[in-house]
Design a protein around this motif. Structure first.
Motif, mmCIF file in Angstrom:
data_model
loop_
_atom_site.group_PDB
_atom_site.id
_atom_site.type_symbol
_atom_site.label_atom_id
_atom_site.label_comp_id
_atom_site.label_asym_id
_atom_site.label_seq_id
_atom_site.Cartn_x
_atom_site.Cartn_y
_atom_site.Cartn_z
ATOM 1 N N VAL A 285 -9.727 -2.220 6.937
ATOM 2 C CA VAL A 285 -10.220 -1.912 5.392
ATOM 3 C C VAL A 285 -9.439 -3.130 4.485
ATOM 4 O O VAL A 285 -8.494 -3.661 4.872
ATOM 5 N N THR A 286 -10.099 -2.936 3.279
ATOM 6 C CA THR A 286 -9.704 -3.887 2.218
ATOM 7 C C THR A 286 -9.420 -2.858 1.316
ATOM 8 O O THR A 286 -10.202 -1.924 0.891
ATOM 9 N N VAL A 287 -8.255 -3.185 0.511
ATOM 10 C CA VAL A 287 -7.547 -2.305 -0.718
ATOM 11 C C VAL A 287 -6.781 -3.162 -1.346
ATOM 12 O O VAL A 287 -6.441 -4.404 -1.262
ATOM 13 N N THR A 288 -6.622 -2.789 -2.697
ATOM 14 C CA THR A 288 -5.911 -3.089 -3.678
ATOM 15 C C THR A 288 -4.203 -3.176 -3.255
ATOM 16 O O THR A 288 -3.986 -2.245 -2.370
ATOM 17 N N SER A 289 -3.414 -3.784 -3.919
ATOM 18 C CA SER A 289 -1.934 -4.028 -3.369
ATOM 19 C C SER A 289 -1.375 -2.475 -3.782
ATOM 20 O O SER A 289 -0.686 -1.906 -3.131
ATOM 21 N N ALA A 290 -1.968 -1.697 -4.898
ATOM 22 C CA ALA A 290 -1.414 -0.268 -5.174
ATOM 23 C C ALA A 290 -1.834 0.411 -3.696
ATOM 24 O O ALA A 290 -1.087 1.457 -3.503
ATOM 25 N N ALA A 291 -3.088 0.499 -3.581
ATOM 26 C CA ALA A 291 -3.392 1.319 -2.240
ATOM 27 C C ALA A 291 -2.696 0.931 -1.152
ATOM 28 O O ALA A 291 -2.336 1.898 -0.357
ATOM 29 N N TRP A 292 -2.526 -0.255 -1.013
ATOM 30 C CA TRP A 292 -1.660 -0.667 0.238
ATOM 31 C C TRP A 292 -0.259 -0.104 0.217
ATOM 32 O O TRP A 292 0.301 0.389 1.285
ATOM 33 N N GLU A 293 0.296 -0.036 -0.791
ATOM 34 C CA GLU A 293 1.684 0.603 -1.021
ATOM 35 C C GLU A 293 1.617 2.108 -0.719
ATOM 36 O O GLU A 293 2.515 2.776 0.011
ATOM 37 N N LYS A 294 0.388 2.791 -0.965
ATOM 38 C CA LYS A 294 0.258 4.151 -0.894
ATOM 39 C C LYS A 294 0.230 4.444 0.845
ATOM 40 O O LYS A 294 0.604 5.176 1.316
ATOM 41 N N ILE A 295 -0.812 3.486 1.530
ATOM 42 C CA ILE A 295 -0.984 3.574 2.891
ATOM 43 C C ILE A 295 0.339 3.313 3.477
ATOM 44 O O ILE A 295 0.550 4.016 4.532
ATOM 45 N N LYS A 296 1.135 2.390 3.013
ATOM 46 C CA LYS A 296 2.299 2.055 3.833
ATOM 47 C C LYS A 296 3.205 3.004 3.621
ATOM 48 O O LYS A 296 3.926 3.361 4.516
#
Length: 113
Positions: A54-65
């Protein structure tokens, strides 16, 4: 063209690639003297794995992390609108997108266990 995306918990991805479901099929061919037999324990849907990038924004990456680090079970909605509840998020790898330092490409797996 409209990018295809999925939902991972509260996160909407920018795009998704290589969506693949690997079934947990527990049958095995066993060679024996004079032939072969099949040992079959069935298809265990709880053991199925889904993988994608998937491709995500940095904010979305923090949520997934956060889902990954805390082992939070989340719903995953695919491109067809199919909802898979209570999936474990497993991060396999992640990287910055070239020329877009606030966008990440993440390789994921989702487990039903």
């Amino acid at each position: 063209m409209i990018p295809i995306h999925i939902h991972i918990g509260e996160v909407k991805t920018l795009s998704v690639e290589n969506w693949q479901i690997v079934p947990d099929d527990r049958q095995q061919l066993l060679e024996i003297v004079g032939g072969a037999v099949v040992q079959d324990f069935g298809h265990i849907t709880e053991g199925d794995r889904i993988s994608c990038s998937v491709t995500v924004t940095s904010a979305a990456w923090e949520k997934i992390k956060g889902y990954w680090d805390s082992r939070t079970m989340v719903s995953v909605t695919d491109e067809g609108g199919n909802i898979r509840p209570s999936m474990r998020v497993v991060v396999k790898s992640y990287e910055y997108m070239a020329h877009f330092p606030k966008v990440y490409k993440i390789s994921l797996e989702f487990w039903r266990v």
